[in-house]
Enzyme design. Structure first.
Site, short mmCIF file in Angstrom:
data_model
loop_
_atom_site.label_atom_id
_atom_site.label_comp_id
_atom_site.label_asym_id
_atom_site.label_seq_id
_atom_site.Cartn_x
_atom_site.Cartn_y
_atom_site.Cartn_z
N GLY A 1 -9.51 -4.06 3.44
CA GLY A 1 -8.50 -4.06 4.50
C GLY A 1 -8.66 -2.88 5.43
N THR B 1 0.82 -1.19 0.00
CA THR B 1 0.00 0.00 0.00
C THR B 1 0.86 1.25 0.00
OG1 THR B 1 -1.75 -1.05 1.24
CG2 THR B 1 -1.49 1.27 1.63
N1 ASP Z 1 -2.96 -2.58 4.57
C1 ASP Z 1 -3.25 -3.02 3.24
C2 ASP Z 1 -4.42 -3.96 3.27
O1 ASP Z 1 -4.48 -4.82 4.12
C3 ASP Z 1 -2.12 -3.69 2.57
C4 ASP Z 1 -0.81 -2.99 2.70
O2 ASP Z 1 -0.61 -2.13 3.56
O3 ASP Z 1 0.08 -3.29 1.92
O4 ASP Z 1 -5.24 -3.86 2.39
#
Ligand code: ASP
Length: 303
Positions: free
Chosen positions: A215, A185
């Protein structure tokens, strides 16, 4: 809130567990955000420019680089924005939008704070936001890598047997295991020279995930939070992050006067080593980042 003149500050990340070779994207994003602060001093505009830059990079799991879902065809994205002027917007599970962070920003100007799925996509079309670019070879290669991992016995999602996804499958096309769990992300936090704070996040989600999975990134207080004492953005496995209301929890420690580095480390220490997690934050005096995996990042302060 006091609005005393102070130096603006920007912190940007490209995801916990993402390759630090992609740090140049974060540096460019942070530079553009500082440039935007020079133009109008608006912390939110700066955070959005930073995240738009990362969405357009194509190497990070957001916007044009968002991971393919398990079916190898669908891309679902989440994004959020928040600032201390009262602007709050989020989008969940949206498809075919080039810059979900700009959709989140537009949603903040509607009577709602979040739109999801098809409604969000229709709203994007109605206000003329560009559609996603065609899938890249990099996105397809990442999906092939994930499928290979899913076929193995090492859990791709910590604590979850890979075979679970076959049993609860909810895509139209069948699961075709063949032949790295994505976690990158993007996010930005900004302190404006007027003492306002802003945060923006964007993601293609964490792989593997069922259709419709959301998420932490678009969930207020989990993936992002901004308040009078600062702004925080989280990255990592959303299913774990939401259980700690991570961004709001860390913000609370900062607001109580804890040193920023200590608050970030305490946030990371809430998780076991098998769970990738990262945090960035700005407060009145400080800015910083902390993670338990490599995390491309950039931190800049106005002169
Ligand atoms: N937090 C994000 C999710 O779970 C993924 C990430 O941070 O890479 O969708």
């Amino acid at each position: 809130m006091s609005h005393t003149k102070q130096a603006g500050a920007v912190v940007v990340h490209g995801g916990a567990g993402a390759s630090v070779d992609h740090e140049d994207a974060c540096v460019l994003a942070a530079r553009r955000a500082l440039g935007q602060l020079e133009v109008n001093g608006d912390a939110l505009d700066a955070a959005i420019i930073a995240v738009t830059t990362l969405e357009d990079d194509g190497r990070l799991n957001a916007g044009s680089g968002a991971v393919l879902c398990l079916d190898g065809a669908t891309v679902e994205m989440d994004a959020s924005i928040m600032d201390t002027r009262g602007r709050l917007g989020a989008v969940a599970c949206v498809q075919d939008v080039k810059n979900p962070v700009q959709l989140a920003r537009a949603i903040a100007d509607t009577p709602h704070w979040m739109l999801a799925g098809e409604g969000a996509q229709r709203f994007a079309r109605a206000i003329g936001l560009p559609e996603s670019l065609p899938l890249t070879e990099r996105q397809r290669a990442e999906h092939r890598k994930l499928m290979a991992q899913m076929a193995g016995s090492v859990p791709v999602m910590p604590g979850v047997d890979n075979s679970v996804f076959g049993r609860i499958w909810n895509y139209n096309s069948p699961l075709e295991l063949p032949e790295a769990s994505a976690c990158d992300t993007v996010g930005a936090v900004v302190r404006g020279p007027d003492g306002h704070f802003a945060v923006a996040t964007s993601t293609g989600g964490s792989a593997p995930s069922l259709l419709g999975r959301v998420g932490d990134s678009p969930i207020i207080g989990s993936g992002f939070f901004a308040g009078p004492e600062g702004a925080v953005a989280a990255t990592g496995i959303g299913e774990h992050i939401v259980r700690h209301l991570l961004a709001r929890t860390v913000y609370g420690w900062i607001a109580e006067g804890m040193l920023l580095a200590q608050a970030l480390q305490r946030g990371i220490d809430l998780f076991g080593k098998d769970v990738a997690v990262g945090l960035i934050a700005v407060s009145r005096q400080e800015s910083g980042a902390c993670s338990n995996r490599g995390m491309p990042q950039a931190r800049m302060t106005q002169r």
